[in-house]
Design an enzyme around this catalytic site. Sequence first.
Site, PDB file in Angstrom:
ATOM      1  N   TYR A   1       0.791  -1.231   0.000  1.00 43.44           N
ATOM      2  CA  TYR A   1       0.000   0.000   0.000  1.00 43.44           C
ATOM      3  C   TYR A   1       0.823   1.281   0.000  1.00 43.44           C
ATOM      4  O   TYR A   1       0.255   2.363  -0.109  1.00 43.44           O
ATOM      5  CB  TYR A   1      -0.947   0.006   1.208  1.00 43.44           C
ATOM      6  CG  TYR A   1      -1.889  -1.163   1.213  1.00 43.44           C
ATOM      7  CD1 TYR A   1      -2.919  -1.257   0.284  1.00 43.44           C
ATOM      8  CD2 TYR A   1      -1.747  -2.191   2.140  1.00 43.44           C
ATOM      9  CE1 TYR A   1      -3.790  -2.332   0.280  1.00 43.44           C
ATOM     10  CE2 TYR A   1      -2.614  -3.272   2.149  1.00 43.44           C
ATOM     11  CZ  TYR A   1      -3.631  -3.337   1.218  1.00 43.44           C
ATOM     12  OH  TYR A   1      -4.488  -4.405   1.213  1.00 43.44           O
TER      13      TYR A   1
ATOM     14  N   HIS B   1      -9.145   1.229  -5.507  1.00 46.09           N
ATOM     15  CA  HIS B   1      -8.284   0.371  -4.683  1.00 46.09           C
ATOM     16  C   HIS B   1      -6.840   0.799  -4.896  1.00 46.09           C
ATOM     17  O   HIS B   1      -6.413   1.010  -6.036  1.00 46.09           O
ATOM     18  CB  HIS B   1      -8.454  -1.099  -5.058  1.00 46.09           C
ATOM     19  CG  HIS B   1      -9.852  -1.568  -4.881  1.00 46.09           C
ATOM     20  ND1 HIS B   1     -10.369  -1.894  -3.654  1.00 46.09           N
ATOM     21  CD2 HIS B   1     -10.857  -1.720  -5.783  1.00 46.09           C
ATOM     22  CE1 HIS B   1     -11.636  -2.244  -3.799  1.00 46.09           C
ATOM     23  NE2 HIS B   1     -11.957  -2.141  -5.076  1.00 46.09           N
TER      24      HIS B   1
END
EC number: 4.2.1.10
Length: 157
Positions: A27, A106
Amino acid sequence: MPSQKPTILLLNGPNLNLLGTREPQIYGSTTLSDVQERCLALASSLDVELRHVQSNHEGALVDAIHALRRDLPLAGVVINPGAFTHTSVAIRDALLGVGAPFVELHVSNVHAREAFRHHSYLSDKAVAVICGMGVDGYAVAVEFMAKRLKAQAAAKL
């Protein structure tokens, strides 16, 4: 009463409060606070209002979606539903019930990850799906939604 400016509701689901510290190899190291600041600055430059809600609780996200009704028809949603992507009929129903266009977002490429992450309860109803662009995807989504809402407003003049 609707806002004079188009309104974008930026929603972030469970565990996104840990952005920047949770699995940075997937991430990245940018925090959710950093993302929010960047999105607010971008929205201001595009002359749209941006509201941000992050919650680890499904009902809080549903409530935020419902509250957007007061800003219709000049309102849209950018949502990173996190794990609710794969489980939440309630969020899907809230988005459809309110009727505002939404972008599903996302940070990681969910299709390059575990098989259970490949299914989304939202993608088939989203006006766009952005995944795998890291946190840069947020700016792309906000800009896209701002342009869409402004075009929608211009068409109604």
